[in-house]
Design a protein around this motif. Sequence first.
Motif, PDB file in Angstrom:
ATOM      1  N   MET A   1      64.158  65.010  13.581  1.00  0.00           N
ATOM      2  CA  MET A   1      64.757  64.949  14.737  1.00  0.00           C
ATOM      3  C   MET A   1      65.998  65.842  15.197  1.00  0.00           C
ATOM      4  SD  MET A   1      65.332  60.520  14.475  1.00  0.00           S
ATOM      5  CE  MET A   1      64.097  59.515  14.321  1.00  0.00           C
ATOM      6  N   LEU A   8      78.989  61.831  21.003  1.00  0.00           N
ATOM      7  CA  LEU A   8      77.934  60.911  21.939  1.00  0.00           C
ATOM      8  C   LEU A   8      78.833  60.752  23.192  1.00  0.00           C
ATOM      9  CD1 LEU A   8      76.369  58.660  19.594  1.00  0.00           C
ATOM     10  CD2 LEU A   8      75.442  60.459  20.883  1.00  0.00           C
ATOM     11  N   THR A  30      75.465  64.458  13.725  1.00  0.00           N
ATOM     12  CA  THR A  30      74.850  63.313  14.029  1.00  0.00           C
ATOM     13  C   THR A  30      73.402  63.409  14.489  1.00  0.00           C
ATOM     14  OG1 THR A  30      75.133  61.574  15.537  1.00  0.00           O
ATOM     15  CG2 THR A  30      75.447  63.650  16.565  1.00  0.00           C
ATOM     16  N   ASP A  31      72.683  62.250  14.107  1.00  0.00           N
ATOM     17  CA  ASP A  31      71.159  62.311  14.404  1.00  0.00           C
ATOM     18  C   ASP A  31      70.965  61.002  15.276  1.00  0.00           C
ATOM     19  OD1 ASP A  31      69.092  64.170  12.974  1.00  0.00           O
ATOM     20  OD2 ASP A  31      70.865  64.271  12.124  1.00  0.00           O
ATOM     21  N   ASP A  32      69.967  60.959  15.879  1.00  0.00           N
ATOM     22  CA  ASP A  32      69.447  59.702  16.412  1.00  0.00           C
ATOM     23  C   ASP A  32      68.558  58.846  15.504  1.00  0.00           C
ATOM     24  OD1 ASP A  32      70.529  60.391  18.842  1.00  0.00           O
ATOM     25  OD2 ASP A  32      68.721  60.928  20.081  1.00  0.00           O
ATOM     26  N   PRO A  35      67.632  54.921  18.971  1.00  0.00           N
ATOM     27  CA  PRO A  35      68.439  54.852  20.320  1.00  0.00           C
ATOM     28  C   PRO A  35      67.732  53.886  21.593  1.00  0.00           C
ATOM     29  CG  PRO A  35      67.786  57.087  20.184  1.00  0.00           C
ATOM     30  CD  PRO A  35      67.286  56.418  18.917  1.00  0.00           C
ATOM     31  N   LYS A  36      66.455  54.056  21.456  1.00  0.00           N
ATOM     32  CA  LYS A  36      65.732  53.242  22.420  1.00  0.00           C
ATOM     33  C   LYS A  36      65.520  51.857  21.998  1.00  0.00           C
ATOM     34  CE  LYS A  36      63.042  57.315  24.102  1.00  0.00           C
ATOM     35  NZ  LYS A  36      61.720  57.852  24.421  1.00  0.00           N
ATOM     36  N   ALA A 174      71.329  52.993  15.581  1.00  0.00           N
ATOM     37  CA  ALA A 174      71.140  53.865  16.868  1.00  0.00           C
ATOM     38  C   ALA A 174      71.294  55.342  16.641  1.00  0.00           C
ATOM     39  CB  ALA A 174      71.877  53.253  17.923  1.00  0.00           C
ATOM     40  N   TYR A 175      72.495  55.558  16.288  1.00  0.00           N
ATOM     41  CA  TYR A 175      73.053  56.848  15.985  1.00  0.00           C
ATOM     42  C   TYR A 175      73.648  56.910  14.617  1.00  0.00           C
ATOM     43  CZ  TYR A 175      72.647  56.557  20.861  1.00  0.00           C
ATOM     44  OH  TYR A 175      72.006  56.391  21.990  1.00  0.00           O
ATOM     45  N   ALA A 484      80.915  55.662  19.679  1.00  0.00           N
ATOM     46  CA  ALA A 484      79.400  55.569  19.884  1.00  0.00           C
ATOM     47  C   ALA A 484      79.119  54.513  20.774  1.00  0.00           C
ATOM     48  CB  ALA A 484      78.479  55.700  18.766  1.00  0.00           C
ATOM     49  N   THR A 486      76.361  51.258  22.065  1.00  0.00           N
ATOM     50  CA  THR A 486      75.011  50.764  21.568  1.00  0.00           C
ATOM     51  C   THR A 486      74.677  49.537  22.562  1.00  0.00           C
ATOM     52  OG1 THR A 486      75.979  49.531  19.878  1.00  0.00           O
ATOM     53  CG2 THR A 486      74.893  51.636  19.267  1.00  0.00           C
TER      54      THR A 486
END
Length: 498
Positions: A1, A8, A30-32, A35-36, A174-175, A484, A486
Amino acid sequence: MKRLLIPLAAAGLSAALMTQPVNANPSWATDDLLPKPADAYSAAKFWLDSNGAALRKATQYSLDVKDVPKLVSSQSKAVPDGKAGLTAPTGTNKQPAKVANVNLPKTIGKVFFQDKAGHYRWCSATAIQSRNRNLVATAGHCVFENGKDDVYDKWVFVPGYYQGKAPFGIYAGAYAFTAYDLDLYDDYDGDFAFVAVHNGFTLSGEKKVTGKEYKAWAGDKWIKPQEIDAKEFRKCLLNLGDCWSEGEDKPADLVGPDYPGAVLEKVEVNQATYKAAKAGKGQGFKFGEPTVEQVTKPEWDKYEGLGVKGDGPDKSGNYTITHYYTQKWVKPGTSRKYFMPEYILGVAKDMGRLGDVVGGQGFAWNQPMGQTVMAFGYPADPHPDGDKAYTGVTPKYCYGKTGTKTYQVNTFRVDTHQVLKCSMTGGADGGPWLMKYNNGKRTGYVNGVTSMFHDNDENNRIDYISSAYFDGEVADVYNKANYATTKSLVGPNGELLK
């Protein structure tokens, strides 16, 4: 990713942070994760499915090293890079002020994830106070695989975890936020992470619905085949219903007794045929000895079958019929089966934000060394000598003062780890070190998370654990994670939200 070295949400950041030199390395990355909502729901359901089978199958994360990492005293204290700070915890339900034993916080739990090799793993973690009540603190190596490689798959947090159960729901990540140096260089001086999680949910059952309701449902759903007879099948086809058949009608074939898969059946014959049949194993051979059946007088009077009726009541007043059987060896036939669908919806229940459900521990940075802390975690690894003192089923704790000097761990690029005398083993990775712990409220301030385990006196027993020193750079990472946002994954009717 792809790594995003930007926050964010910029709201609330200090002017000093916003005016950082363009060419300066940021202190955070930071990384996802997921998130969906659809991906997050799918991952959480993966762990919850089949009564938590995957949760129970998971094993503790263990550092990929041959020997226990050695501590080397740096003979210096960690130098705060700014003013000391505290962020207060958010409360859980009030507990009695005086408690005889240490109460385990509801915020403590396990994070579960799948590594690149497909193994199901877990670490320890805690809910931590944040603006959006959605933050988890754990070790960086429990989120980022080999530091700079990538984040783990199917990452979720289960507060209060116990034997495959998620009493407060399951919270999909999510993050993820961590130190820039851990993310880029696998430097364990930054072995911590803050993960923003979606609202938790739990599976609350299933219900049967019509095909129309099934097609409109955005959440979890499946079809159960319902077997019907040929008459119902023809009726379904005439009404253009959703039904189907499987297999074919095929009679059984007579075969020899040695034919692969041959099945022995018994066939009733008359007395003469039975007497003429051979003994042994074969088509038409005798099937055991004749069988004598006791019947009532009316049954005896009406009987007209192949068996032989007795001469009348015996000495005990019983009437009998003697039956004779021969062998029949067949290759079983098949029959067509008919089905229609039963539409099932999986209903989930939204548990709300993590911090609203279990509370959140406070956060502390740039604190003096030698703090009294409670370290919590789910230890499971055996000691180096092979003794397995812990099961990983329930959380344990250590109590004491952190060292007054920092330590190096050369194999992991560590220069300034703080240490605590403690015998917890692997599996406690990511568990919080809580200073100013209030035994009644079950809250304190996260001032470290367990990173590594050490045998300082070289007796093949873990006697120290270590953590990154929480300084201003850690606070900077926390500040980014704090903003962040969510989402809720599940609607009021148990449906998956988009």
